[in-house]
Design a protein around this motif. Structure first.
Motif, PDB file in Angstrom:
ATOM      1  N   ILE A  81      29.048  18.607 -43.717  1.00 40.12           N
ATOM      2  CA  ILE A  81      28.809  18.219 -42.324  1.00 40.12           C
ATOM      3  C   ILE A  81      29.591  16.933 -42.059  1.00 40.12           C
ATOM      4  N   VAL A  82      30.462  17.021 -41.056  1.00 44.21           N
ATOM      5  CA  VAL A  82      31.416  15.940 -40.807  1.00 44.21           C
ATOM      6  C   VAL A  82      31.330  15.478 -39.352  1.00 44.21           C
ATOM      7  N   PRO A  83      31.258  14.151 -39.130  1.00 43.95           N
ATOM      8  CA  PRO A  83      31.281  13.679 -37.744  1.00 43.95           C
ATOM      9  C   PRO A  83      32.679  13.864 -37.142  1.00 43.95           C
ATOM     10  N   GLN A  84      32.744  14.480 -35.976  1.00 45.89           N
ATOM     11  CA  GLN A  84      34.010  14.680 -35.270  1.00 45.89           C
ATOM     12  C   GLN A  84      33.838  14.300 -33.810  1.00 45.89           C
ATOM     13  N   GLU A  85      34.882  13.739 -33.242  1.00 50.18           N
ATOM     14  CA  GLU A  85      34.829  13.411 -31.820  1.00 50.18           C
ATOM     15  C   GLU A  85      35.254  14.615 -30.994  1.00 50.18           C
ATOM     16  N   VAL A  86      34.405  15.002 -30.054  1.00 49.83           N
ATOM     17  CA  VAL A  86      34.714  16.086 -29.127  1.00 49.83           C
ATOM     18  C   VAL A  86      34.413  15.583 -27.724  1.00 49.83           C
ATOM     19  N   ASP A  87      35.449  15.580 -26.883  1.00 48.95           N
ATOM     20  CA  ASP A  87      35.313  15.103 -25.501  1.00 48.95           C
ATOM     21  C   ASP A  87      34.577  13.761 -25.425  1.00 48.95           C
ATOM     22  N   GLY A  88      34.967  12.839 -26.299  1.00 48.65           N
ATOM     23  CA  GLY A  88      34.458  11.474 -26.221  1.00 48.65           C
ATOM     24  C   GLY A  88      33.117  11.225 -26.882  1.00 48.65           C
ATOM     25  N   LYS A  89      32.483  12.273 -27.457  1.00 51.89           N
ATOM     26  CA  LYS A  89      31.260  11.958 -28.184  1.00 51.89           C
ATOM     27  C   LYS A  89      31.283  12.561 -29.587  1.00 51.89           C
ATOM     28  N   ILE A  90      30.512  11.931 -30.469  1.00 53.31           N
ATOM     29  CA  ILE A  90      30.479  12.364 -31.870  1.00 53.31           C
ATOM     30  C   ILE A  90      29.556  13.571 -32.013  1.00 53.31           C
ATOM     31  N   GLU A  91      30.107  14.632 -32.546  1.00 45.94           N
ATOM     32  CA  GLU A  91      29.342  15.853 -32.824  1.00 45.94           C
ATOM     33  C   GLU A  91      29.382  16.059 -34.336  1.00 45.94           C
ATOM     34  N   MET A  92      28.412  16.776 -34.859  1.00 46.41           N
ATOM     35  CA  MET A  92      28.402  17.078 -36.289  1.00 46.41           C
ATOM     36  C   MET A  92      28.989  18.465 -36.530  1.00 46.41           C
ATOM     37  N   GLU A  93      30.038  18.489 -37.324  1.00 48.51           N
ATOM     38  CA  GLU A  93      30.771  19.719 -37.586  1.00 48.51           C
ATOM     39  C   GLU A  93      30.529  20.219 -39.001  1.00 48.51           C
ATOM     40  N   ILE A  94      30.380  21.533 -39.147  1.00 46.59           N
ATOM     41  CA  ILE A  94      30.426  22.124 -40.483  1.00 46.59           C
ATOM     42  C   ILE A  94      31.893  22.431 -40.753  1.00 46.59           C
ATOM     43  N   GLY A  95      32.410  21.788 -41.795  1.00 44.80           N
ATOM     44  CA  GLY A  95      33.798  22.010 -42.187  1.00 44.80           C
ATOM     45  C   GLY A  95      33.837  22.701 -43.535  1.00 44.80           C
ATOM     46  N   TYR A  96      34.874  23.504 -43.779  1.00 43.79           N
ATOM     47  CA  TYR A  96      34.998  24.200 -45.063  1.00 43.79           C
ATOM     48  C   TYR A  96      36.464  24.461 -45.375  1.00 43.79           C
ATOM     49  N   LEU A  97      36.772  24.350 -46.648  1.00 44.48           N
ATOM     50  CA  LEU A  97      38.137  24.537 -47.139  1.00 44.48           C
ATOM     51  C   LEU A  97      38.029  24.907 -48.609  1.00 44.48           C
ATOM     52  N   PHE A  98      38.451  26.130 -48.936  1.00 42.43           N
ATOM     53  CA  PHE A  98      38.268  26.648 -50.292  1.00 42.43           C
ATOM     54  C   PHE A  98      39.608  26.960 -50.960  1.00 42.43           C
ATOM     55  N   VAL A  99      39.605  26.959 -52.280  1.00 36.77           N
ATOM     56  CA  VAL A  99      40.835  27.295 -53.015  1.00 36.77           C
ATOM     57  C   VAL A  99      41.155  28.764 -52.777  1.00 36.77           C
ATOM     58  N   ARG A 100      42.446  29.050 -52.687  1.00 36.34           N
ATOM     59  CA  ARG A 100      42.862  30.396 -52.295  1.00 36.34           C
ATOM     60  C   ARG A 100      42.425  31.472 -53.281  1.00 36.34           C
ATOM     61  N   ARG A 101      42.356  31.120 -54.571  1.00 39.72           N
ATOM     62  CA  ARG A 101      41.951  32.122 -55.576  1.00 39.72           C
ATOM     63  C   ARG A 101      40.524  32.610 -55.346  1.00 39.72           C
ATOM     64  N   GLU A 102      39.747  31.883 -54.526  1.00 38.25           N
ATOM     65  CA  GLU A 102      38.345  32.259 -54.291  1.00 38.25           C
ATOM     66  C   GLU A 102      38.109  32.820 -52.891  1.00 38.25           C
ATOM     67  N   TRP A 103      39.181  33.037 -52.126  1.00 41.54           N
ATOM     68  CA  TRP A 103      39.005  33.567 -50.770  1.00 41.54           C
ATOM     69  C   TRP A 103      38.471  34.992 -50.829  1.00 41.54           C
ATOM     70  N   GLY A 104      37.725  35.351 -49.792  1.00 43.80           N
ATOM     71  CA  GLY A 104      37.272  36.732 -49.662  1.00 43.80           C
ATOM     72  C   GLY A 104      36.014  37.070 -50.446  1.00 43.80           C
ATOM     73  N   LYS A 105      35.385  36.069 -51.041  1.00 35.98           N
ATOM     74  CA  LYS A 105      34.173  36.331 -51.829  1.00 35.98           C
ATOM     75  C   LYS A 105      32.891  35.904 -51.109  1.00 35.98           C
ATOM     76  N   GLY A 106      33.049  35.412 -49.881  1.00 36.28           N
ATOM     77  CA  GLY A 106      31.875  35.018 -49.101  1.00 36.28           C
ATOM     78  C   GLY A 106      31.346  33.628 -49.404  1.00 36.28           C
ATOM     79  N   TYR A 107      32.086  32.860 -50.209  1.00 34.27           N
ATOM     80  CA  TYR A 107      31.603  31.518 -50.572  1.00 34.27           C
ATOM     81  C   TYR A 107      31.546  30.581 -49.365  1.00 34.27           C
ATOM     82  N   ALA A 108      32.561  30.644 -48.486  1.00 28.93           N
ATOM     83  CA  ALA A 108      32.581  29.748 -47.315  1.00 28.93           C
ATOM     84  C   ALA A 108      31.375  30.027 -46.421  1.00 28.93           C
ATOM     85  N   THR A 109      31.092  31.300 -46.205  1.00 27.20           N
ATOM     86  CA  THR A 109      29.950  31.667 -45.358  1.00 27.20           C
ATOM     87  C   THR A 109      28.638  31.212 -45.992  1.00 27.20           C
ATOM     88  N   GLU A 110      28.503  31.421 -47.289  1.00 27.33           N
ATOM     89  CA  GLU A 110      27.283  31.034 -48.010  1.00 27.33           C
ATOM     90  C   GLU A 110      27.070  29.517 -47.963  1.00 27.33           C
TER      91      GLU A 110
END
Length: 168
Positions: A81-110
């Motif tokens: 969970i990362v603070p991001q500015e959207v239209d002048g106010k801080i919102e909490m964002e769920i961010g995700y970035l996974f290694v390519r060898r693990e793509w497609g296994k549902g880890y990001a969604t989980e």
């Protein structure tokens, strides 16, 4: 090792530390994984990313967490969970970035689903967003799978970004 924040069926999420440079470089040095970012990152830039994350822990009590396989301890990526500015106010964002060898296994969604639950139940957030690039269909699909809907498109980081959101 960083403190463990949460676990799911297959994953453990822990705080990022300065020892995660090599782990993160596996993502940041991959042009395919970094397609929707301005560029790949070198070790120095990766260290800045870790410092930014550690500052988020200090200032907001949240940030990107390292995602490991629960049984093997293998590094899979980062999600949090990362603070991001959207239209002048801080919102909490769920961010995700996974290694390519693990793509497609549902880890990001989980991992993202666990972060959503954590945000609403532990942090009492009223709303959580996700900010995929308009062309990043796999990332948008993760937001949709955890129940988010497109709210609008904004210009951020020099490009068009979708604002997905969900309320508690």
């Amino acid at each position: 090792m960083g403190t463990y924040i949460l676990t799911t069926d297959r994953l453990k999420l822990r705080e990022m530390t300065k020892n995660d440079v090599q782990n993160l470089m596996e993502i940041f040095s991959d042009p395919v994984a970094m397609k929707y970012y301005p560029s790949t990152k070198d070790e120095k830039e990766t260290m800045s990313w870790i410092e930014w994350t550690i500052n988020n822990y200090k200032n907001y009590g949240v940030g990107l967490w390292i995602v490991e396989h629960k049984e093997t301890g293998q590094f899979l990526g980062q999600c949090g969970i990362v603070p991001q500015e959207v239209d002048g106010k801080i919102e909490m964002e769920i961010g995700y970035l996974f290694v390519r060898r693990e793509w497609g296994k549902g880890y990001a969604t989980e991992a993202a689903a666990a972060c959503k639950k954590y945000g609403f139940e532990k942090l009492n957030l009223k709303k959580i967003i996700s900010l995929p690039d308009v062309n990043n269909t796999p990332s948008a699909k993760v937001a949709e799978r955890i129940g988010m809907k497109v709210e609008k498109t904004i210009h951020k980081w020099g490009k068009e970004v979708l604002v997905y959101s969900i309320t508690a």
